[in-house]
Design a protein around this motif. Structure first.
Motif, PDB file in Angstrom:
ATOM      1  N   SER A  29       0.809  -1.217   0.000  1.00 30.52           N
ATOM      2  CA  SER A  29       0.000   0.000   0.000  1.00 30.52           C
ATOM      3  C   SER A  29       0.844   1.269   0.000  1.00 30.52           C
ATOM      4  CB  SER A  29      -0.939   0.002   1.207  1.00 30.52           C
ATOM      5  OG  SER A  29      -0.198  -0.038   2.414  1.00 30.52           O
ATOM      6  N   ARG A  30       2.138   1.171   0.243  1.00 29.67           N
ATOM      7  CA  ARG A  30       3.021   2.335   0.247  1.00 29.67           C
ATOM      8  C   ARG A  30       3.549   2.655  -1.148  1.00 29.67           C
ATOM      9  NH1 ARG A  30       7.531   1.139   4.546  1.00 29.67           N
ATOM     10  NH2 ARG A  30       8.175   3.209   3.843  1.00 29.67           N
ATOM     11  N   TYR A  31       3.204   1.864  -2.144  1.00 25.96           N
ATOM     12  CA  TYR A  31       3.730   2.034  -3.488  1.00 25.96           C
ATOM     13  C   TYR A  31       2.664   2.560  -4.441  1.00 25.96           C
ATOM     14  CZ  TYR A  31       7.931  -0.585  -2.277  1.00 25.96           C
ATOM     15  OH  TYR A  31       9.106  -0.987  -1.716  1.00 25.96           O
ATOM     16  N   ALA A  32       3.075   3.503  -5.244  1.00 28.40           N
ATOM     17  CA  ALA A  32       2.306   3.800  -6.446  1.00 28.40           C
ATOM     18  C   ALA A  32       2.678   2.737  -7.472  1.00 28.40           C
ATOM     19  CB  ALA A  32       2.650   5.185  -6.981  1.00 28.40           C
ATOM     20  N   MET A  33       1.706   2.332  -8.273  1.00 29.48           N
ATOM     21  CA  MET A  33       1.932   1.249  -9.223  1.00 29.48           C
ATOM     22  C   MET A  33       1.624   1.705 -10.639  1.00 29.48           C
ATOM     23  SD  MET A  33       2.943  -1.221  -7.291  1.00 29.48           S
ATOM     24  CE  MET A  33       2.933  -2.536  -8.502  1.00 29.48           C
ATOM     25  N   GLY A  34       2.402   1.168 -11.558  1.00 29.02           N
ATOM     26  CA  GLY A  34       2.195   1.533 -12.954  1.00 29.02           C
ATOM     27  C   GLY A  34       2.323   0.331 -13.876  1.00 29.02           C
ATOM     28  N   ALA A  95       5.277  -1.904 -12.541  1.00 28.32           N
ATOM     29  CA  ALA A  95       6.351  -1.195 -11.865  1.00 28.32           C
ATOM     30  C   ALA A  95       5.819  -0.571 -10.588  1.00 28.32           C
ATOM     31  CB  ALA A  95       6.928  -0.124 -12.781  1.00 28.32           C
ATOM     32  N   ALA A  96       6.726  -0.365  -9.649  1.00 26.94           N
ATOM     33  CA  ALA A  96       6.356   0.202  -8.351  1.00 26.94           C
ATOM     34  C   ALA A  96       7.245   1.394  -8.021  1.00 26.94           C
ATOM     35  CB  ALA A  96       6.486  -0.861  -7.254  1.00 26.94           C
ATOM     36  N   ARG A  97       6.613   2.395  -7.432  1.00 29.71           N
ATOM     37  CA  ARG A  97       7.340   3.595  -7.012  1.00 29.71           C
ATOM     38  C   ARG A  97       7.067   3.837  -5.540  1.00 29.71           C
ATOM     39  NH1 ARG A  97       9.373   8.678  -8.577  1.00 29.71           N
ATOM     40  NH2 ARG A  97       8.814  10.289  -7.054  1.00 29.71           N
ATOM     41  N   LEU A  98       8.144   3.999  -4.744  1.00 27.62           N
ATOM     42  CA  LEU A  98       7.995   4.174  -3.304  1.00 27.62           C
ATOM     43  C   LEU A  98       7.888   5.636  -2.910  1.00 27.62           C
ATOM     44  CD1 LEU A  98       7.879   3.022  -0.458  1.00 27.62           C
ATOM     45  CD2 LEU A  98      10.374   3.012  -0.431  1.00 27.62           C
ATOM     46  N   SER A  99       8.659   6.498  -3.536  1.00 22.57           N
ATOM     47  CA  SER A  99       8.698   7.900  -3.117  1.00 22.57           C
ATOM     48  C   SER A  99       7.435   8.630  -3.536  1.00 22.57           C
ATOM     49  CB  SER A  99       9.906   8.599  -3.742  1.00 22.57           C
ATOM     50  OG  SER A  99      11.089   7.944  -3.403  1.00 22.57           O
ATOM     51  N   PRO A 100       6.958   9.560  -2.725  1.00 19.97           N
ATOM     52  CA  PRO A 100       5.787  10.356  -3.110  1.00 19.97           C
ATOM     53  C   PRO A 100       6.060  11.142  -4.390  1.00 19.97           C
ATOM     54  CG  PRO A 100       6.273  10.620  -0.782  1.00 19.97           C
ATOM     55  CD  PRO A 100       7.436   9.899  -1.374  1.00 19.97           C
ATOM     56  N   ALA A 101       5.072  11.232  -5.243  1.00 23.75           N
ATOM     57  CA  ALA A 101       5.210  11.975  -6.482  1.00 23.75           C
ATOM     58  C   ALA A 101       4.894  13.447  -6.234  1.00 23.75           C
ATOM     59  CB  ALA A 101       4.277  11.418  -7.545  1.00 23.75           C
ATOM     60  N   LEU A 102       5.751  14.331  -6.757  1.00 28.10           N
ATOM     61  CA  LEU A 102       5.540  15.762  -6.585  1.00 28.10           C
ATOM     62  C   LEU A 102       4.499  16.300  -7.555  1.00 28.10           C
ATOM     63  CD1 LEU A 102       9.232  16.919  -6.019  1.00 28.10           C
ATOM     64  CD2 LEU A 102       7.471  16.341  -4.328  1.00 28.10           C
ATOM     65  N   SER A 103       4.328  15.616  -8.657  1.00 28.26           N
ATOM     66  CA  SER A 103       3.322  16.018  -9.624  1.00 28.26           C
ATOM     67  C   SER A 103       2.824  14.790 -10.361  1.00 28.26           C
ATOM     68  CB  SER A 103       3.892  17.030 -10.616  1.00 28.26           C
ATOM     69  OG  SER A 103       4.816  16.399 -11.478  1.00 28.26           O
ATOM     70  N   SER A 104       1.707  14.918 -11.020  1.00 23.33           N
ATOM     71  CA  SER A 104       1.135  13.774 -11.729  1.00 23.33           C
ATOM     72  C   SER A 104       2.006  13.327 -12.880  1.00 23.33           C
ATOM     73  CB  SER A 104      -0.266  14.122 -12.221  1.00 23.33           C
ATOM     74  OG  SER A 104      -0.222  15.223 -13.097  1.00 23.33           O
ATOM     75  N   TYR A 108       4.075   9.110 -15.387  1.00 25.35           N
ATOM     76  CA  TYR A 108       4.165   8.792 -16.810  1.00 25.35           C
ATOM     77  C   TYR A 108       5.582   8.408 -17.245  1.00 25.35           C
ATOM     78  CZ  TYR A 108      -0.499  10.862 -17.177  1.00 25.35           C
ATOM     79  OH  TYR A 108      -1.837  11.141 -17.020  1.00 25.35           O
ATOM     80  N   SER A 109       6.542   8.593 -16.373  1.00 22.91           N
ATOM     81  CA  SER A 109       7.937   8.382 -16.759  1.00 22.91           C
ATOM     82  C   SER A 109       8.478   7.103 -16.152  1.00 22.91           C
ATOM     83  CB  SER A 109       8.790   9.558 -16.292  1.00 22.91           C
ATOM     84  OG  SER A 109      10.166   9.288 -16.510  1.00 22.91           O
ATOM     85  N   ARG A 110       9.022   6.244 -17.007  1.00 19.61           N
ATOM     86  CA  ARG A 110       9.519   4.959 -16.514  1.00 19.61           C
ATOM     87  C   ARG A 110      10.712   5.135 -15.575  1.00 19.61           C
ATOM     88  NH1 ARG A 110      11.065   5.061 -21.998  1.00 19.61           N
ATOM     89  NH2 ARG A 110      13.315   4.883 -22.346  1.00 19.61           N
ATOM     90  N   VAL A 111      11.467   6.199 -15.694  1.00 19.06           N
ATOM     91  CA  VAL A 111      12.651   6.390 -14.849  1.00 19.06           C
ATOM     92  C   VAL A 111      12.254   6.737 -13.416  1.00 19.06           C
ATOM     93  CG1 VAL A 111      14.021   7.102 -16.824  1.00 19.06           C
ATOM     94  CG2 VAL A 111      12.967   8.845 -15.379  1.00 19.06           C
ATOM     95  N   GLU A 112      10.981   7.036 -13.178  1.00 21.98           N
ATOM     96  CA  GLU A 112      10.532   7.407 -11.847  1.00 21.98           C
ATOM     97  C   GLU A 112      10.117   6.197 -10.999  1.00 21.98           C
ATOM     98  OE1 GLU A 112      10.732  10.290 -10.568  1.00 21.98           O
ATOM     99  OE2 GLU A 112      11.084  11.583 -12.295  1.00 21.98           O
ATOM    100  N   TYR A 113      10.212   5.010 -11.571  1.00 23.39           N
ATOM    101  CA  TYR A 113       9.801   3.807 -10.858  1.00 23.39           C
ATOM    102  C   TYR A 113      11.023   3.058 -10.339  1.00 23.39           C
ATOM    103  CZ  TYR A 113       5.088   4.653 -12.475  1.00 23.39           C
ATOM    104  OH  TYR A 113       3.857   5.218 -12.698  1.00 23.39           O
ATOM    105  N   ASP A 114      10.852   2.468  -9.161  1.00 24.82           N
ATOM    106  CA  ASP A 114      11.971   1.847  -8.464  1.00 24.82           C
ATOM    107  C   ASP A 114      12.115   0.351  -8.733  1.00 24.82           C
ATOM    108  OD1 ASP A 114      10.634   3.904  -5.990  1.00 24.82           O
ATOM    109  OD2 ASP A 114      12.588   4.283  -6.918  1.00 24.82           O
TER     110      ASP A 114
END
Length: 126
Positions: A29-34, A95-104, A108-114
Motif C-alpha cells: 500500500s506504500r507504493y504507487a503502481m504503474g 512497476a512500483a514507485r515508493l517515493s511520493p510523487a511531486l506532480s502527476s 508517466y515516466s519509466r525512470v521514476e519507478y523503483d
C-alpha cells in the motif's frame, strides 16, 4: 519488493484480458503502481498508473478501454484491457514507485519507478 506479472496471452481484436501484478517484500500500500508496455523494436511506454490515494492516470491511447485498479489486501494491481487492438500487442510490465510523487507527470515516466516485474506478453490478432 518483487513483482510478478501474469495474465498475458493471445486474444483476437475486440477481446479482453486482465493482467495481474503480485507484489511481495514490502508494504504494497506504500507504493504507487504503474503499467508500461514495450512493442518489438520500440521503447517502453507508459500505459496506466494508480497513486497511493487511488488517483488514476492513463495514456491517451488506452483511455476508455483500459482500467487500472489495486487490491491492497492481496498486494496486487490489475490492468483490465477491453476492446483490444493489434497495436496493443507488446510485453506489459508492472512497476512500483515508493517515493511520493511531486506532480502527476511523475507517473508517466519509466525512470521514476523503483522496481519492475518481468513482463507478460500480450498478442492481439487482427
Amino acid at each position: 519488493v518483487q513483482l510478478q506479472a501474469s495474465g498475458g496471452g493471445l486474444v483476437q481484436a475486440g477481446g479482453s484480458l486482465r493482467l495481474s501484478c503480485a507484489a511481495s517484500g514490502r508494504t504494497f500500500s506504500r507504493y504507487a503502481m504503474g503499467w508500461f508496455r514495450q512493442a518489438p523494436g520500440k521503447e517502453r511506454d507508459f500505459v496506466a498508473a494508480i497513486s497511493l490515494s487511488g488517483g488514476l492516470f492513463y495514456a491517451d491511447s488506452v483511455k476508455g478501454r483500459f482500467t487500472i485498479s489495486r487490491d491492497n489486501a492481496k498486494n496486487t494491481v490489475y490492468l483490465q484491457m477491453n476492446s483490444l487492438k493489434p497495436e496493443d500487442t507488446a510485453v506489459y510490465y508492472c512497476a512500483a514507485r515508493l517515493s511520493p510523487a511531486l506532480s502527476s507527470s511523475t507517473y508517466y515516466s519509466r525512470v521514476e519507478y523503483d522496481y519492475w516485474g518481468q513482463g507478460t506478453l500480450v498478442t492481439v490478432s487482427s
